[in-house]
Design a protein around this motif. Sequence first.
Motif, PDB file in Angstrom:
ATOM      1  N   VAL A  42       5.256  -0.658  -9.738  1.00 29.49           N
ATOM      2  CA  VAL A  42       6.096  -0.229  -8.468  1.00 29.49           C
ATOM      3  C   VAL A  42       5.319  -1.121  -7.334  1.00 29.49           C
ATOM      4  CG1 VAL A  42       6.729   1.327  -6.557  1.00 29.49           C
ATOM      5  CG2 VAL A  42       7.166   1.932  -9.174  1.00 29.49           C
ATOM      6  N   PRO A  43       4.151  -1.282  -7.220  1.00 30.74           N
ATOM      7  CA  PRO A  43       3.595  -1.937  -6.116  1.00 30.74           C
ATOM      8  C   PRO A  43       3.668  -3.601  -6.421  1.00 30.74           C
ATOM      9  CG  PRO A  43       1.982  -0.113  -6.757  1.00 30.74           C
ATOM     10  CD  PRO A  43       3.137  -0.164  -7.774  1.00 30.74           C
ATOM     11  N   MET A  44       3.632  -3.745  -7.732  1.00 27.74           N
ATOM     12  CA  MET A  44       3.782  -5.090  -8.187  1.00 27.74           C
ATOM     13  C   MET A  44       4.985  -5.852  -7.631  1.00 27.74           C
ATOM     14  SD  MET A  44       3.219  -7.072 -11.889  1.00 27.74           S
ATOM     15  CE  MET A  44       1.596  -6.313 -12.218  1.00 27.74           C
ATOM     16  N   VAL A  45       6.210  -5.144  -8.056  1.00 31.50           N
ATOM     17  CA  VAL A  45       7.535  -5.424  -7.578  1.00 31.50           C
ATOM     18  C   VAL A  45       7.299  -5.622  -6.027  1.00 31.50           C
ATOM     19  CG1 VAL A  45       9.874  -4.710  -7.543  1.00 31.50           C
ATOM     20  CG2 VAL A  45       8.542  -4.419  -9.652  1.00 31.50           C
ATOM     21  N   VAL A  46       7.010  -4.721  -5.515  1.00 35.27           N
ATOM     22  CA  VAL A  46       7.268  -4.839  -3.837  1.00 35.27           C
ATOM     23  C   VAL A  46       6.046  -5.759  -3.422  1.00 35.27           C
ATOM     24  CG1 VAL A  46       6.423  -3.710  -1.725  1.00 35.27           C
ATOM     25  CG2 VAL A  46       7.379  -2.338  -3.495  1.00 35.27           C
ATOM     26  N   PHE A  47       5.038  -5.951  -4.128  1.00 32.22           N
ATOM     27  CA  PHE A  47       4.166  -7.286  -3.782  1.00 32.22           C
ATOM     28  C   PHE A  47       4.828  -8.605  -4.003  1.00 32.22           C
ATOM     29  CE2 PHE A  47       1.047 -10.519  -5.331  1.00 32.22           C
ATOM     30  CZ  PHE A  47       0.313 -10.495  -4.129  1.00 32.22           C
ATOM     31  N   LEU A  48       5.558  -8.766  -5.225  1.00 31.91           N
ATOM     32  CA  LEU A  48       6.447 -10.097  -5.260  1.00 31.91           C
ATOM     33  C   LEU A  48       7.596 -10.290  -4.395  1.00 31.91           C
ATOM     34  CD1 LEU A  48       6.357 -10.114  -9.310  1.00 31.91           C
ATOM     35  CD2 LEU A  48       4.904 -11.346  -7.662  1.00 31.91           C
ATOM     36  N   ALA A  49       8.165  -9.015  -4.129  1.00 31.75           N
ATOM     37  CA  ALA A  49       9.436  -9.086  -3.240  1.00 31.75           C
ATOM     38  C   ALA A  49       8.981  -9.429  -1.822  1.00 31.75           C
ATOM     39  CB  ALA A  49       9.996  -7.775  -3.073  1.00 31.75           C
ATOM     40  N   THR A  50       7.627  -9.087  -1.486  1.00 32.06           N
ATOM     41  CA  THR A  50       7.385  -9.406  -0.047  1.00 32.06           C
ATOM     42  C   THR A  50       6.652 -10.698   0.246  1.00 32.06           C
ATOM     43  OG1 THR A  50       5.343  -8.150  -0.638  1.00 32.06           O
ATOM     44  CG2 THR A  50       7.143  -7.124   0.847  1.00 32.06           C
ATOM     45  N   GLY A  51       6.703 -11.712  -0.863  1.00 35.08           N
ATOM     46  CA  GLY A  51       6.169 -12.987  -1.075  1.00 35.08           C
ATOM     47  C   GLY A  51       4.652 -12.886  -1.137  1.00 35.08           C
ATOM     48  N   SER A  52       4.171 -11.968  -2.053  1.00 33.23           N
ATOM     49  CA  SER A  52       2.995 -12.301  -2.266  1.00 33.23           C
ATOM     50  C   SER A  52       1.643 -12.050  -1.095  1.00 33.23           C
ATOM     51  CB  SER A  52       2.519 -13.303  -3.190  1.00 33.23           C
ATOM     52  OG  SER A  52       3.104 -13.312  -4.396  1.00 33.23           O
ATOM     53  N   PRO A  53       2.041 -11.048  -0.190  1.00 36.00           N
ATOM     54  CA  PRO A  53       1.097 -10.915   0.995  1.00 36.00           C
ATOM     55  C   PRO A  53      -0.381 -10.865   0.843  1.00 36.00           C
ATOM     56  CG  PRO A  53       2.045  -8.795   0.688  1.00 36.00           C
ATOM     57  CD  PRO A  53       2.609  -9.715  -0.638  1.00 36.00           C
ATOM     58  N   MET A  54      -1.054 -11.573   0.104  1.00 33.33           N
ATOM     59  CA  MET A  54      -2.529 -11.652  -0.209  1.00 33.33           C
ATOM     60  C   MET A  54      -2.948 -12.757  -0.636  1.00 33.33           C
ATOM     61  SD  MET A  54      -5.146  -9.753  -0.312  1.00 33.33           S
ATOM     62  CE  MET A  54      -4.621  -8.092  -0.468  1.00 33.33           C
ATOM     63  N   VAL A  72       0.909  -1.205   0.083  1.00 29.67           N
ATOM     64  CA  VAL A  72      -0.117  -0.022   0.121  1.00 29.67           C
ATOM     65  C   VAL A  72       0.700   1.341   0.061  1.00 29.67           C
ATOM     66  CG1 VAL A  72      -1.658   1.283   1.292  1.00 29.67           C
ATOM     67  CG2 VAL A  72      -1.843  -1.157   1.270  1.00 29.67           C
ATOM     68  N   ALA A  73       1.987   1.256   0.811  1.00 28.02           N
ATOM     69  CA  ALA A  73       2.949   2.252   0.919  1.00 28.02           C
ATOM     70  C   ALA A  73       3.591   2.720  -0.559  1.00 28.02           C
ATOM     71  CB  ALA A  73       3.913   2.130   2.138  1.00 28.02           C
ATOM     72  N   ALA A  74       4.037   1.675  -1.165  1.00 24.78           N
ATOM     73  CA  ALA A  74       4.515   1.599  -2.477  1.00 24.78           C
ATOM     74  C   ALA A  74       3.452   2.171  -3.592  1.00 24.78           C
ATOM     75  CB  ALA A  74       4.970   0.235  -2.942  1.00 24.78           C
ATOM     76  N   PHE A  75       2.248   1.842  -3.309  1.00 23.82           N
ATOM     77  CA  PHE A  75       1.191   2.155  -4.410  1.00 23.82           C
ATOM     78  C   PHE A  75       1.035   3.878  -4.004  1.00 23.82           C
ATOM     79  CE2 PHE A  75      -3.062   3.540  -4.992  1.00 23.82           C
ATOM     80  CZ  PHE A  75      -3.351   3.309  -6.463  1.00 23.82           C
TER      81      PHE A  75
END
Length: 401
Positions: A235-247, A194-197
Amino acid sequence: MAITDSRSSTSPPERSGLAKAFFDARIRSIVFQILTLAGVIGFFWWLVDNTITNLAARSLSAGFGFLDVSAGFGIGFTLISYTEGDTYLRVFAVGILNTLLVAVVSIVFATILGLLVGLARLSTNWIISGVARAYVELLRNTPLLLQIIAWYFGVFNLLPRPRDSVVLVEGFMLNNRGFYMPGPVPQDGWGLVVAAFVLALIGAITLYKYEEARRDRTGKSFPAISSGIAMVILVPMVVFLATGSPMEWTMPVLQGFNLVGGISVPPSFCALIVALSAYTSCFIAEIVRSGIQSVGKGQLEAAGALNLPANWTLRRVVLPQAMRVIIPPLISQYLNVTKNSSLAIAIGFPDLVSVWMNTSLNQSGRAIPIVAMTMAFYCIVSLSVSLVMNRYNRSVQLKER
């Protein structure tokens, strides 16, 4: 023979100080304004005093102490947690959020649909323009309340039962109990996404502003809009994948006679959104059409002489000039969407009017504070929308040197 001055015989007589003040236009206007203000204040003072006296005679209260009392009734659709034991203040918050949800979603859909229909009205293809015109004339000349009832009872209530749901795509189902779709379940690390978005969105807006200033200064441009969209997505997609898909997602599945899991939207909400969006899009379409037609033909000819592509002509030449004509009446349509959402009471959707002005008022008997709070909410929303849209309107207006 003595010569007399004829002007002396026709000169106005000297007036006293009070008469001179009365015949002074400036002083007279001040006196009339003071008297008018005193009359208005006196009228409202009498109105308030009369109301308080009548309430006291009937042992009723006009205060807001009832807001801490348990409401004691349930609400079928809420965006926040709510139980029957919650207070009236919680009911008011639920009604506000439901109303804002209907207004925002309807405004987005009505704007997109109105833009498409408005452009279709200007099409050189007579079939496309004819269908768009029929759409506008049919819907805008039919009462909105009738359309809401028709969509609810004539369409969504006649859909199949949950066991025979219409599967639009995998996980998205439609039946007579509403619309079902997968529901998100955030996990650890979702806050970083969310912060990245948010940061990407701020960066995209900053990039667009920089591109505008650079284009005005140098005459050169680069695709700031497409670059900003890519930034907001990647940018949010990269962070999403980097954090292990937290959803994680919960899918609606059939259990017994109904679907469980995921997100369910009641049919009343679907009918209300479709009716409000379709009805308002007709007026927005006419606003868009008139705004585009207000752009001089010479502007299009100049764009053609420069061999600009059609999408550039529309985005860089036509729409920036048309927006100066479109925005003022568009503000009124956005305000109408918010106020027309109160018609949800006709099909039982729990918006502010339904759960607050209807159920809460009948149960608590506090008519004056409930009506005052409802009026204040709609007034604040309308003024806020007007403020935002007027600021944008001033930004697109021509500014003289």
